[in-house]
Design a protein around this motif. Structure first.
Motif, PDB file in Angstrom:
ATOM      1  N   THR A 167       0.839  -1.193   0.000  1.00 56.82           N
ATOM      2  CA  THR A 167       0.000   0.000   0.000  1.00 56.82           C
ATOM      3  C   THR A 167       0.880   1.251   0.000  1.00 56.82           C
ATOM      4  O   THR A 167       2.107   1.177   0.088  1.00 56.82           O
ATOM      5  CB  THR A 167      -0.895   0.041   1.239  1.00 56.82           C
ATOM      6  N   GLY A 168       0.223   2.406  -0.068  1.00 58.35           N
ATOM      7  CA  GLY A 168       0.942   3.681  -0.029  1.00 58.35           C
ATOM      8  C   GLY A 168       1.605   3.963   1.298  1.00 58.35           C
ATOM      9  O   GLY A 168       2.340   4.948   1.425  1.00 58.35           O
ATOM     10  N   ARG A 169       1.371   3.109   2.291  1.00 64.25           N
ATOM     11  CA  ARG A 169       2.068   3.230   3.571  1.00 64.25           C
ATOM     12  C   ARG A 169       3.098   2.127   3.771  1.00 64.25           C
ATOM     13  O   ARG A 169       3.645   1.945   4.865  1.00 64.25           O
ATOM     14  CB  ARG A 169       1.063   3.226   4.726  1.00 64.25           C
ATOM     15  N   GLY A 170       3.313   1.354   2.699  1.00 59.42           N
ATOM     16  CA  GLY A 170       4.325   0.319   2.769  1.00 59.42           C
ATOM     17  C   GLY A 170       3.869  -0.968   3.405  1.00 59.42           C
ATOM     18  O   GLY A 170       4.689  -1.840   3.711  1.00 59.42           O
ATOM     19  N   VAL A 171       2.551  -1.137   3.595  1.00 57.80           N
ATOM     20  CA  VAL A 171       2.006  -2.348   4.208  1.00 57.80           C
ATOM     21  C   VAL A 171       1.718  -3.369   3.110  1.00 57.80           C
ATOM     22  O   VAL A 171       1.148  -3.032   2.068  1.00 57.80           O
ATOM     23  CB  VAL A 171       0.718  -2.033   4.994  1.00 57.80           C
ATOM     24  N   LEU A 172       2.094  -4.615   3.341  1.00 55.42           N
ATOM     25  CA  LEU A 172       1.848  -5.666   2.359  1.00 55.42           C
ATOM     26  C   LEU A 172       0.343  -5.838   2.153  1.00 55.42           C
ATOM     27  O   LEU A 172      -0.402  -6.094   3.096  1.00 55.42           O
ATOM     28  CB  LEU A 172       2.463  -6.982   2.846  1.00 55.42           C
ATOM     29  N   SER A 173      -0.112  -5.698   0.913  1.00 54.75           N
ATOM     30  CA  SER A 173      -1.535  -5.854   0.610  1.00 54.75           C
ATOM     31  C   SER A 173      -1.834  -7.177  -0.078  1.00 54.75           C
ATOM     32  O   SER A 173      -2.949  -7.702   0.043  1.00 54.75           O
ATOM     33  CB  SER A 173      -2.025  -4.695  -0.272  1.00 54.75           C
ATOM     34  N   GLU A 174      -0.866  -7.716  -0.817  1.00 57.75           N
ATOM     35  CA  GLU A 174      -1.048  -9.027  -1.445  1.00 57.75           C
ATOM     36  C   GLU A 174       0.302  -9.666  -1.723  1.00 57.75           C
ATOM     37  O   GLU A 174       1.211  -9.020  -2.258  1.00 57.75           O
ATOM     38  CB  GLU A 174      -1.829  -8.920  -2.762  1.00 57.75           C
ATOM     39  N   ALA A 175       0.412 -10.936  -1.370  1.00 55.03           N
ATOM     40  CA  ALA A 175       1.563 -11.745  -1.763  1.00 55.03           C
ATOM     41  C   ALA A 175       1.103 -12.697  -2.856  1.00 55.03           C
ATOM     42  O   ALA A 175       0.090 -13.392  -2.689  1.00 55.03           O
ATOM     43  CB  ALA A 175       2.111 -12.513  -0.563  1.00 55.03           C
ATOM     44  N   LEU A 176       1.796 -12.724  -3.961  1.00 50.38           N
ATOM     45  CA  LEU A 176       1.415 -13.552  -5.103  1.00 50.38           C
ATOM     46  C   LEU A 176       2.609 -14.426  -5.504  1.00 50.38           C
ATOM     47  O   LEU A 176       3.398 -14.059  -6.369  1.00 50.38           O
ATOM     48  CB  LEU A 176       0.977 -12.666  -6.276  1.00 50.38           C
ATOM     49  N   PRO A 177       2.754 -15.583  -4.890  1.00 48.56           N
ATOM     50  CA  PRO A 177       3.856 -16.479  -5.260  1.00 48.56           C
ATOM     51  C   PRO A 177       3.709 -16.942  -6.707  1.00 48.56           C
ATOM     52  O   PRO A 177       2.589 -17.058  -7.229  1.00 48.56           O
ATOM     53  CB  PRO A 177       3.705 -17.665  -4.290  1.00 48.56           C
ATOM     54  N   TYR A 178       4.825 -17.239  -7.353  1.00 50.05           N
ATOM     55  CA  TYR A 178       4.777 -17.701  -8.737  1.00 50.05           C
ATOM     56  C   TYR A 178       3.961 -18.984  -8.869  1.00 50.05           C
ATOM     57  O   TYR A 178       3.291 -19.201  -9.887  1.00 50.05           O
ATOM     58  CB  TYR A 178       6.191 -17.913  -9.270  1.00 50.05           C
ATOM     59  N   ALA A 179       4.003 -19.828  -7.856  1.00 51.95           N
ATOM     60  CA  ALA A 179       3.239 -21.082  -7.907  1.00 51.95           C
ATOM     61  C   ALA A 179       1.748 -20.803  -8.033  1.00 51.95           C
ATOM     62  O   ALA A 179       1.037 -21.456  -8.819  1.00 51.95           O
ATOM     63  CB  ALA A 179       3.530 -21.913  -6.652  1.00 51.95           C
ATOM     64  N   ARG A 180       1.242 -19.829  -7.274  1.00 52.88           N
ATOM     65  CA  ARG A 180      -0.168 -19.500  -7.347  1.00 52.88           C
ATOM     66  C   ARG A 180      -0.491 -18.709  -8.612  1.00 52.88           C
ATOM     67  O   ARG A 180      -1.557 -18.873  -9.213  1.00 52.88           O
ATOM     68  CB  ARG A 180      -0.592 -18.707  -6.102  1.00 52.88           C
ATOM     69  N   LEU A 181       0.435 -17.834  -9.030  1.00 55.65           N
ATOM     70  CA  LEU A 181       0.225 -17.041 -10.233  1.00 55.65           C
ATOM     71  C   LEU A 181      -0.019 -17.937 -11.442  1.00 55.65           C
ATOM     72  O   LEU A 181      -0.950 -17.693 -12.230  1.00 55.65           O
ATOM     73  CB  LEU A 181       1.433 -16.128 -10.485  1.00 55.65           C
TER      74      LEU A 181
END
Length: 563
Positions: A31-45
């Motif tokens: 996010t614009g505050r540097g908080v992780l909003s989504e992790a998208l591993p290549y395996a799931r992608l």
């Protein structure tokens, strides 16, 4: 087998994703505050992209069709991009509105891009759905909307037909610094050649490397450099949206510090913005000592800006030897050259008189008439660069000419623009880059764009020389506040400077106009027409570069209004 080996065995970016998906690496969106909003591993992608591919085909999009994707920094864009690949559909990333002046102009721009790509469908982020629907109104598209609109589509049954090496991987619209953006046709073969060369020879990727990027996905440096090449190199990338970087540039560095990242790139203005914002701040325990590849590309490199950045952040672990100057363009997928690692910037201080009058890159003997140019490294293996005279002869080192390139990373063509392709790409595979420069110690040095050159009293003058002189020599102006270009008239060439003025006070504006004209006349010996425009009025390309061509159009329209 690593993704790099996949390239050598004639596989595509989808094969590289399949291999990378066997590990734990992937994309992290913040996010614009540097908080992780989504992790998208290549395996799931890879799994989600395959499922979306079946739905795209079920919705009526056919293999070989183009799909316009407004490219926000989010997981849905990445899913759709790879879904297109799995369905043998060609994605065409398109810009967000932040780089354009006004809603109507942006919608017209996007509509023209959709038409240029002859797209069969178009998708946007949720927040821009209504804008896209308006831009595409009346066009015969199979589908227009967001990724959520695909949920109702019945997926096709059976295995997906995978693309061939010489199929298009995507269409990359050029930034549009000289004219309306052209669609660059990039094949899977060219993409894998460039991504492999970048990771193996340019950045020399090693175990433990990690990337941070705020670069937009609709620009080649963001798309290839920090979305596609990391898959080939099997690297994790932490993303900050471009708009959030513009608001909080120091968050870029905070993310590098938190992730202990080693690779991150920016045009010169990104380093400048961060240094300006940090000038009077206490940065606490910020530590960016792991940053080993601080790449610079996407525009003319400004060494004094980078020195200021290095000075400001030295106490926080930044080592100026981390700077990596590079050169490339969308027509070469992304990169053509990289400066040697661990050496920092190397620059030539040249005699401007010899450069402008004789086209010779001679060392300067006077600080008054001198200009610094950065060496951008040797050409990547398997590629070639030549500097040629107007007659087409290959020039020796330190002679300035037009730069041509050849190699496996070059575009197939400009999409459905045979005349533009023939003007740029020769039958024997040489690309006319449109850039001017010279070779020094087997490294390329870029001096400017051929179309931007201004003829002043028989001398070839680079507009950025005049722009930078004004920005550094006139009080109250900042980097990016000035655009200089020429306008041809029957009586000769008129040199014009558009200057952004933040004050509406008549006496301030009059002084600014006088100071700019006086400085340029004294420094360059030429009269210049100075026209003031409002703050943020100078037009930019989709990659954030100053567009002198559109600045010229703006000046002519303003002139016509007051005639």
């Amino acid at each position: 087998m690593t993704p790099e080996i996949a390239a050598e065995r004639g596989l595509t970016i989808l094969d590289a994703l399949e291999i990378a998906g066997q590990g734990e690496e992937g994309f992290n969106f913040h996010t614009g505050r540097g908080v992780l909003s989504e992790a998208l591993p290549y395996a799931r992608l890879k799994d989600e992209a395959r499922a979306l591919a079946a739905k795209l085909l079920g919705a009526g999009v056919k293999p070989g069709d183009r799909v316009a994707l407004i490219a926000d920094t989010e997981g849905d864009f990445v899913r759709l991009f790879f879904a297109c690949g799995y369905a043998r559909i060609v994605p065409a990333p398109m810009p967000l509105p932040m780089a354009f002046g006004g809603r109507d102009a942006y919608l017209a721009h996007i509509r023209k891009m959709i038409e240029s790509a002859d797209a069969a469908a178009a998708f946007a982020p949720v927040a821009m759905r209504d804008w896209l629907l308006e831009a595409a109104d009346g066009l015969t598209l199979v589908m227009t909307g967001t990724i959520a609109d695909l949920e109702a589509a019945a997926p096709v049954e059976g295995p997906l037909t995978r693309p061939e090496l010489d199929d298009l991987a995507y269409i990359q619209f050029s930034s549009g610094s000289t004219r309306f953006p052209k669609g660059v046709s990039v094949t899977h073969r060219a993409l894998m050649a460039n991504a492999t060369a970048i990771s193996r020879h340019g950045l020399v990727v090693r175990p433990g490397d990690r990337c941070v990027s705020w670069l937009p996905f609709y620009h080649d440096m963001g798309l290839v450099g920090f979305m596609l090449a990391p898959i080939v190199a099997n690297l994790t990338v932490d993303y900050l949206a471009t708009r959030d970087f513009a608001r909080r540039p120091l968050l870029w560095l905070e993310m590098i510090g938190r992730a202990k990242a080693t690779i991150s790139y920016s045009p010169s203005f990104g380093f400048e913005l961060a240094a300006q914002r940090a000038a009077t701040l206490d940065l606490g325990d910020l530590d960016i000592s792991t940053w080993r590849c601080a790449g610079i590309g996407g525009d003319m490199i400004r060494p004094h800006v980078l020195r200021r950045f290095a000075d400001r952040f030295r106490a926080h672990g930044f080592d100026q030897r981390a700077y990596v100057a590079s050169y490339g363009m969308a027509e070469a997928t992304l990169a053509l050259t990289f400066a040697p690692l661990d050496h920092g910037l190397r620059a030539d201080m040249l005699d401007l008189d010899a450069l402008e009058n004789e086209g010779v890159a001679s060392p300067s003997t006077s600080e008054e008439r001198a200009r610094e140019f950065v060496l951008c490294g040797p050409v990547l293996p398997g590629h070639a660069i030549e500097v040629r005279s107007p007659e087409g002869e290959t020039l020796p080192e330190r002679r300035v000419g037009r730069i041509f390139a050849r190699g496996p990373s070059l575009m197939r063509d400009y999409f459905r623009e045979p005349e533009a392709t023939a003007e740029t790409l020769s039958p024997d595979g040489w690309l006319d880059t449109g850039d001017l420069g010279y070779v020094a110690d087997k490294q390329i040095v870029i001096t400017g764009r051929a179309k931007d050159l201004i003829l002043v009293n028989g001398r070839n003058v680079w507009p950025q020389d005049l722009e930078w002189a004004v920005e550094s020599g006139v009080e109250g102006l900042r980097s990016g506040d000035v655009a200089v270009f020429s306008v041809d008239h029957a009586e000769g060439e008129e040199v014009v400077a558009l200057v952004q003025a933040r004050s509406g006070a008549p006496e301030v504006r009059e002084k600014l106009t006088t100071d700019v004209a006086s400085l340029l006349r004294q420094r360059f010996g030429t009269p210049v027409v100075v026209r003031l425009v409002g703050a943020h009025a100078l037009p930019l390309t989709s990659s954030g570069k100053l567009s002198r061509a559109r600045s010229r159009e703006l000046y002519l329209s303003l002139k016509a209004e007051t005639a």
